[in-house]
Design an enzyme around this catalytic site. Structure first.
Site, short mmCIF file in Angstrom:
data_model
loop_
_atom_site.label_atom_id
_atom_site.label_comp_id
_atom_site.label_asym_id
_atom_site.label_seq_id
_atom_site.Cartn_x
_atom_site.Cartn_y
_atom_site.Cartn_z
N ASP A 120 0.86 -1.18 0.00
CA ASP A 120 0.00 0.00 0.00
C ASP A 120 0.90 1.23 0.00
OD1 ASP A 120 -2.41 -1.43 0.10
OD2 ASP A 120 -2.38 -1.53 2.28
N ASP A 138 -7.02 -1.22 -4.66
CA ASP A 138 -8.08 -0.74 -3.78
C ASP A 138 -8.93 0.32 -4.49
OD1 ASP A 138 -6.97 -2.35 -1.79
OD2 ASP A 138 -5.78 -0.70 -0.97
#
Length: 160
Positions: A120, A138
């Site tokens: 991330d 995402d």
């Protein structure tokens, strides 16, 4: 045939964008760096998430992690892909929405299987609003889900 091809193309584009962005971050951003891209509003970092969204499940025993973070998502994505490819009368916006969800899901699944974690790297802060740290997969899943919700609410008789 054209819809099936477009679904596959959109899924592959989502996976490619996600994997390319994560590869660039892994190579060029040190773990836990805090790079202000736009003041303190848009942050670039490099965090390995061993759980699901927002770290959920990161403390599970390894076997449960494999089941809930790899096996189950793999089965759901395969079924969703198969069902989407089978439907010949899907609205083009539904095709796009499902392709985003599937592509994003596969992008994060690739990380979990290959690295044992998901990379991330984005964070947004706007006043009191602050996101968790997320990635392009995402974003894809979120766009796909929002589009599905919008289409479902807007066109209740839409063929899905």
């Amino acid at each position: 045939m054209l819809k099936r091809t477009s679904i596959i193309i959109f899924v592959l584009l989502n996976i490619g964008c996600d994997q390319l962005s994560k590869d660039l971050v892994r190579k060029h951003v040190e773990p836990m760096d805090y790079i202000q891209v736009i003041n303190d509003n848009f942050i670039l970092t490099n965090v390995e998430n061993t759980g699901a969204m927002l770290g959920f499940g990161q403390d599970l025993p390894p076997i449960l992690k494999r089941v809930f973070l790899q096996g189950l998502p793999l089965m759901v994505l395969l079924v969703l892909m198969a069902r989407t490819l089978q439907k010949i009368n899907l609205n083009r916006w539904m095709v796009l929405a499902f392709a985003f969800v599937i592509g994003g899901g596969i992008g994060n699944l690739i990380d979990r299987i290959a690295y044992g974690s998901v990379t991330d790297f984005f964070q947004v802060k706007l006043g009191f609003f602050k996101t968790g740290i997320f990635n392009m997969a995402d974003v894809s899943v979120s766009i796909g889900v929002c589009l599905l919700l919008f289409l479902t609410l807007r066109y209740r008789n839409l063929s899905i």
